[in-house]
Every structure is written in C-alpha cells, then in structure tokens.
Scaffold this motif. Sequence first.
Motif, PDB file in Angstrom:
ATOM      1  N   PRO A 187      -9.570  -1.126  11.681  1.00 15.73           N
ATOM      2  CA  PRO A 187      -8.134  -1.391  11.701  1.00 15.73           C
ATOM      3  C   PRO A 187      -7.847  -2.787  11.168  1.00 15.73           C
ATOM      4  CG  PRO A 187      -9.029  -1.807  13.881  1.00 15.73           C
ATOM      5  CD  PRO A 187     -10.176  -1.336  13.025  1.00 15.73           C
ATOM      6  N   SER A 188      -6.613  -3.057  10.815  1.00 11.99           N
ATOM      7  CA  SER A 188      -6.215  -4.396  10.370  1.00 11.99           C
ATOM      8  C   SER A 188      -4.698  -4.443  10.325  1.00 11.99           C
ATOM      9  CB  SER A 188      -6.769  -4.694   8.967  1.00 11.99           C
ATOM     10  OG  SER A 188      -6.187  -3.818   8.020  1.00 11.99           O
ATOM     11  N   ILE A 189      -4.184  -5.643  10.233  1.00 10.71           N
ATOM     12  CA  ILE A 189      -2.730  -5.761  10.109  1.00 10.71           C
ATOM     13  C   ILE A 189      -2.259  -5.100   8.810  1.00 10.71           C
ATOM     14  CG2 ILE A 189      -2.839  -8.112   9.179  1.00 10.71           C
ATOM     15  CD1 ILE A 189      -0.140  -8.666  10.562  1.00 10.71           C
ATOM     16  N   ASP A 190      -3.074  -5.165   7.756  1.00 12.46           N
ATOM     17  CA  ASP A 190      -2.699  -4.495   6.507  1.00 12.46           C
ATOM     18  C   ASP A 190      -2.560  -2.990   6.722  1.00 12.46           C
ATOM     19  OD1 ASP A 190      -2.535  -6.638   4.682  1.00 12.46           O
ATOM     20  OD2 ASP A 190      -4.726  -6.719   4.534  1.00 12.46           O
ATOM     21  N   HIS A 191      -3.578  -2.417   7.369  1.00  6.71           N
ATOM     22  CA  HIS A 191      -3.586  -0.974   7.610  1.00  6.71           C
ATOM     23  C   HIS A 191      -2.467  -0.584   8.573  1.00  6.71           C
ATOM     24  CE1 HIS A 191      -5.345   2.836   9.332  1.00  6.71           C
ATOM     25  NE2 HIS A 191      -5.351   3.094   8.031  1.00  6.71           N
ATOM     26  N   ASP A 192      -2.257  -1.413   9.600  1.00  9.50           N
ATOM     27  CA  ASP A 192      -1.162  -1.144  10.533  1.00  9.50           C
ATOM     28  C   ASP A 192       0.193  -1.210   9.831  1.00  9.50           C
ATOM     29  OD1 ASP A 192      -2.950  -0.861  12.648  1.00  9.50           O
ATOM     30  OD2 ASP A 192      -2.692  -2.916  13.369  1.00  9.50           O
ATOM     31  N   THR A 193       0.315  -2.111   8.866  1.00  7.42           N
ATOM     32  CA  THR A 193       1.593  -2.280   8.159  1.00  7.42           C
ATOM     33  C   THR A 193       1.845  -1.100   7.221  1.00  7.42           C
ATOM     34  OG1 THR A 193       1.256  -4.679   8.237  1.00  7.42           O
ATOM     35  CG2 THR A 193       2.959  -3.874   6.747  1.00  7.42           C
ATOM     36  N   GLY A 194       0.799  -0.681   6.514  1.00  8.24           N
ATOM     37  CA  GLY A 194       0.925   0.482   5.636  1.00  8.24           C
ATOM     38  C   GLY A 194       1.777   0.239   4.401  1.00  8.24           C
ATOM     39  N   VAL A 195       1.662  -0.948   3.843  1.00 13.33           N
ATOM     40  CA  VAL A 195       2.477  -1.278   2.675  1.00 13.33           C
ATOM     41  C   VAL A 195       1.596  -1.774   1.537  1.00 13.33           C
ATOM     42  CG1 VAL A 195       4.217  -2.879   1.802  1.00 13.33           C
ATOM     43  CG2 VAL A 195       4.544  -1.794   4.027  1.00 13.33           C
ATOM     44  N   LYS A 196       1.785  -1.177   0.386  1.00 10.76           N
ATOM     45  CA  LYS A 196       1.063  -1.617  -0.811  1.00 10.76           C
ATOM     46  C   LYS A 196       1.850  -2.751  -1.462  1.00 10.76           C
ATOM     47  CE  LYS A 196      -0.546   0.012  -5.235  1.00 10.76           C
ATOM     48  NZ  LYS A 196      -0.819   1.140  -6.109  1.00 10.76           N
ATOM     49  N   MET A 197       1.167  -3.879  -1.717  1.00 11.14           N
ATOM     50  CA  MET A 197       1.841  -5.064  -2.255  1.00 11.14           C
ATOM     51  C   MET A 197       1.461  -5.280  -3.708  1.00 11.14           C
ATOM     52  SD  MET A 197       0.942  -7.570   0.925  1.00 11.14           S
ATOM     53  CE  MET A 197       1.799  -9.008   0.269  1.00 11.14           C
ATOM     54  N   GLU A 198       2.486  -5.397  -4.552  1.00 20.63           N
ATOM     55  CA  GLU A 198       2.220  -5.678  -5.964  1.00 20.63           C
ATOM     56  C   GLU A 198       3.117  -6.806  -6.419  1.00 20.63           C
ATOM     57  OE1 GLU A 198       1.764  -1.730  -8.314  1.00 20.63           O
ATOM     58  OE2 GLU A 198       2.823  -1.272  -6.445  1.00 20.63           O
ATOM     59  N   GLN A 199       2.761  -7.399  -7.546  1.00 17.85           N
ATOM     60  CA  GLN A 199       3.675  -8.379  -8.112  1.00 17.85           C
ATOM     61  C   GLN A 199       4.123  -7.890  -9.477  1.00 17.85           C
ATOM     62  OE1 GLN A 199       1.898 -12.377  -7.552  1.00 17.85           O
ATOM     63  NE2 GLN A 199       3.306 -12.529  -5.813  1.00 17.85           N
ATOM     64  N   ASN A 200       5.249  -8.393  -9.899  1.00 16.47           N
ATOM     65  CA  ASN A 200       5.779  -8.002 -11.196  1.00 16.47           C
ATOM     66  C   ASN A 200       4.994  -8.742 -12.280  1.00 16.47           C
ATOM     67  OD1 ASN A 200       7.288  -7.773 -13.532  1.00 16.47           O
ATOM     68  ND2 ASN A 200       9.204  -7.580 -12.386  1.00 16.47           N
ATOM     69  N   PRO A 201       4.280  -8.008 -13.137  1.00 16.83           N
ATOM     70  CA  PRO A 201       3.434  -8.682 -14.124  1.00 16.83           C
ATOM     71  C   PRO A 201       4.229  -9.569 -15.087  1.00 16.83           C
ATOM     72  CG  PRO A 201       3.424  -6.280 -14.446  1.00 16.83           C
ATOM     73  CD  PRO A 201       4.210  -6.556 -13.194  1.00 16.83           C
ATOM     74  N   SER A 202       5.535  -9.357 -15.158  1.00 17.26           N
ATOM     75  CA  SER A 202       6.306 -10.181 -16.099  1.00 17.26           C
ATOM     76  C   SER A 202       6.681 -11.539 -15.485  1.00 17.26           C
ATOM     77  CB  SER A 202       7.571  -9.445 -16.529  1.00 17.26           C
ATOM     78  OG  SER A 202       8.500  -9.424 -15.471  1.00 17.26           O
ATOM     79  N   TRP A 203       6.470 -11.712 -14.180  1.00 18.88           N
ATOM     80  CA  TRP A 203       6.754 -13.020 -13.587  1.00 18.88           C
ATOM     81  C   TRP A 203       5.601 -13.978 -13.898  1.00 18.88           C
ATOM     82  CZ3 TRP A 203       8.008 -10.714  -8.078  1.00 18.88           C
ATOM     83  CH2 TRP A 203       9.241 -10.046  -8.141  1.00 18.88           C
ATOM     84  N   ALA A 204       5.957 -15.249 -14.162  1.00 18.33           N
ATOM     85  CA  ALA A 204       4.943 -16.244 -14.553  1.00 18.33           C
ATOM     86  C   ALA A 204       4.013 -16.559 -13.384  1.00 18.33           C
ATOM     87  CB  ALA A 204       5.638 -17.519 -15.002  1.00 18.33           C
ATOM     88  N   ARG A 205       2.746 -16.806 -13.727  1.00 20.25           N
ATOM     89  CA  ARG A 205       1.774 -17.245 -12.716  1.00 20.25           C
ATOM     90  C   ARG A 205       1.111 -18.515 -13.237  1.00 20.25           C
ATOM     91  NH1 ARG A 205       0.860 -12.703 -13.417  1.00 20.25           N
ATOM     92  NH2 ARG A 205       0.903 -10.867 -12.111  1.00 20.25           N
TER      93      ARG A 205
END
Length: 491
Positions: A336-354
């Motif tokens: 288990p983990s907070i990530d798994h408990d949250t159940g949300v896939k996180m992505e970033q917009n590739p067009s935003w500058a890094r």
Amino acid sequence: LKYDLRVSNNSFPEDFIFGVSTAAFQIEGAWNEDGRGESMWDTYLHQHPNFTVDHSNGDVAADSYHKYMDDIEMIRNLGVSHYRMSISWSRILPNGTDNNINHMGVIYYRTLFEELLKVNITPIVTLFHWDMPTPFMDLGGWSNPKIVDYFKDYARVAFNLYGDIIKTWTTINEPHQHCYMGYGLSTYVPAIASHGIGEYLCTHYILLSHARVYRMYEKEFRPYQKGVVGITLDAFWSDPKDPNKAEDIEAAHWYLKMHLDMYAHPIYSDTGDYPDFVRERINNMSLQQNYSRSRLPYFTDEEIDALRGSSDFFGLNHYTTYLMSPSNMEEKWKVPSIDHDTGVKMEQNPSWARPGTEWLSVHPPGIRKLVNYVQANYLIVKKIPILITENGVGDKGQIEDYERVSFFNDYLYQLLLAIHQDHCNVKGYFAWTLMDDFEWSDGYVPKFGLYKVDFDSPNKTRTPKLSAKNYEHIARTRKIDFNYIQRPLLH
Ligand code: GBH
C-alpha cells in the motif's frame, strides 16, 4: 494584452511582505564543527554516498555557517524585508535532547539573528526543515509517538533562547513531502520504505508535534513574547487532465484531499480532524487489504481540539502543477502507499517549460488557483494571512537566468490577480532560494538560487544572477515590470 492587469491597482499592497527562504541543512555545512551533533542527513549520506545523484552531501554546502555575513549582505541587496531560515536542531541540541545545549550553536543563531535585525531584515524561523537529529531517527523519527514530547522540548529551548527577538516561528516545513518521500517512497532520508503505514504514522505524529508546540507557545510564551507560530504546508496545483471529463475533475479533487487537505483540514477547518474523504478512503483500502485496523491512525477528541486552529498563518510552498486522471495502478506505485490510496495518475503538460528539474514544469496560473482553493476551503484564512513561504524554479548553472526572471514575474503576476481580483488574503511571498544549495537527493545538480554559488571554489563564491536584480526591482517598487530585464534578441 497578456500582462494588462484588469484591475485599478497593479502594485502589491503596502503591508505585503517580500522575503527570501533557505534551510539550514541546505546551506550551512560545518556539519561537525563547534559541538554540532549529527542529523540523519549527515549520518545517512556518510553511510550511503550513492544516495545523492552526484554522490555529494551537506558537509560543506554553501558554507553559510562561516559566511553568514555574506548571506546577510546578499539578502540586503535583494531589497527584501524578511528572511525565512531554519535552525539545525542538532546544532543547538547535539543529541536532540534538551539536557545538553551546545553553547557555540546557540551563539551562531543569536549572532545571525542580531546581525539581520541590525540591517532591518526580520528573520522568520523554522524549527524543522527535514534535519532530524540522528539519535531520534534511530528511534523511528516522527513515527515514534514520543517524538511529540522531544520536539516540544526542542521548541521550548528555541523559544527561551530567541523568543525575545524572533516573533514569527514555523514549526515544520512541508510535512507532506517529508513523510511521503522519507517514510514512504524512500527517496529522501530517512529512506524508510514503510509506504502506506510509515508515511501516515509520520503524518500523524508530525501534526501532533506541531499542535503541541503551538499550544505550548500559546500558554508559556505568547503572553510576554507576543509572537506568532504557524506551519508550512506544500502543494502542487492539481488540474484535471481533460477538463471536460467528470472522472478527471474528480481525480484532481482526490489528489488535493489526500496530499494537501490531509494536513490542512486538521489545522485550519472548523471541524478539525482528517477530512472525511481521507478517513473513508484509507479505512476502506485498509479493510480491502485485510488489515485489522486502518493504516491512518485516529486522533482523540483532545488532539482534534489541540490541532484545530493551531496556526497563526497559512504557510504554503508551491512550485508546479500536475494534470490528473483516475488510475487503479501505476507502475511506479508501491502497495500500500499514499499514491495507491489516492488512485490518481499524475502527468505534466509536455508543452510547459522545464528549465531546471524534470518535476518542475512552469505553469503560473496554478499558484492563483491554489490560493483560491485554500481561501475557499478554509474560511479561517479570512482572519489569518496566507504566506507563500516558498516558490521558485531551477536552472542549469547560468548567471543569465532569463527563465527564472520570467518565472518570478509570471507567478507573482498570478498572485497579484489572486489578491486584487479574487480578494485572497495573501500577505507575503518568499522566493526559494537565496543561493544555490544542497538540493537533498538531487545533490548540487539543480540550482535554485537567486545567487549562483561556485561550489568548486574554496570560498564558495556567490554571484548574483539576473533574477536577483529583477527580484530586487519587484521588492523595491512593489510592482512587476516585465520589461525590466530584456532577453537579448536572437538575430
Ligand atoms: C521544497 O520542496 C523544499 O522545501 C526545499 O527544501 C527544496 O529545496 C525545494 O523544494 C526545491 O526542490 O524528483 O520526481 O522525485 C518541494 C517539494 C519534493 C518537489 C521532492 C520535488 C522531488 C520529485 N519537492 N520532489 S522527484
């Protein structure tokens, strides 16, 4: 026109505070000098040199223990009125406990505070910015319920020593990142991979430690020291990946509930305690996974009361925005983990500058939305101020850091909109960070400073970047001038 403020007043209010932030372990060095004890970052990195990407550690860092007068000169040159910094717990209490106070460490911070005040810079002091004394880490750190008492002892020492001149304290920096990375993901020291359990124990006892210190200050110190005490939380802004999909909108909310409100609700809501959503989610997951108890501990009624209202301001660190969609399982999640408990896939917009680091893509509207979210969900912030205690971006080591100039202009512009158009109660802003520093497991690779530090030079030479000049202009004029620093045109 992008930068036309549709408001009559485009300046930061008279009482708005501009400051700059650092943290002790990231700049001080002098890890074993003048009686300092070891923190868990010292001990762990000496034992596991490969933990940081460049195999570095904090032994010398930017050498601020010796160069603090240079630091003060740099802060002055930025034209800011406030300096947010932290005390190294092990420097004043080498074993972590209050039976042994290190005189030289005490003198170091006393001198630093007095020298800052002499030049009209107000220090805002954090008690814990991630550097747990090793003896306590050996006992489980924040997962040991007894830490609540020992953290209180440390805080009492600090209030007694410095409370005559320090009037703004924050207890803990980013409990969420600390517990998530340190006790769950194990990408930060203490690198305890107790995901799903340790990260919630850490959360629970860190919150209780904060409340205990707040209530102690209120009772023993506030009557005569007359200062304020708060906490600094962190949050990425969370937008739905597809704003037209109900499930993505829901996922974006889930993320904020699990990663921000889990910490904010016990402190800033009217009802106190963990949010119902968080409680139900973790209870249900624990049940499904055959645990005989919830992996999220329960507060007693007294603890709920002690936590509720236990902060005189809403300290908020913000860097970037993620785009959310629901997911049952992602490859990198542990169970288990907070990530798994949250159940949300996180992505970033590739067009935003890094411009600096992979995790930080530039999306200025996120800060405005975050501040609005806090204002809408926690009505108490109509009475207490929101302080942006960290905001900044990395670079690759150049002096001509045009990306950082735009980053600060654009994020501060969004903050102006939040203040003037949305009437959010934001009263201060602290740029992260004064100078290039030790960036935890990223070592010295990402550069977050307004000043460049030459880590190869014995003198740790500091040089202002263009963004320092720009930030100074903002702090002095209380306005953003998008033309102040012009990127040379390419021919
Ligand atoms: C802040 O945390 C800290 O308070 C500060 O000490 C630090 O110097 C500053 O960030 C800049 O980094 O690489 O994908 O594993 C911000 C939260 C937590 C964001 C760790 C980046 C690493 C993501 N940070 N996270 S990843």
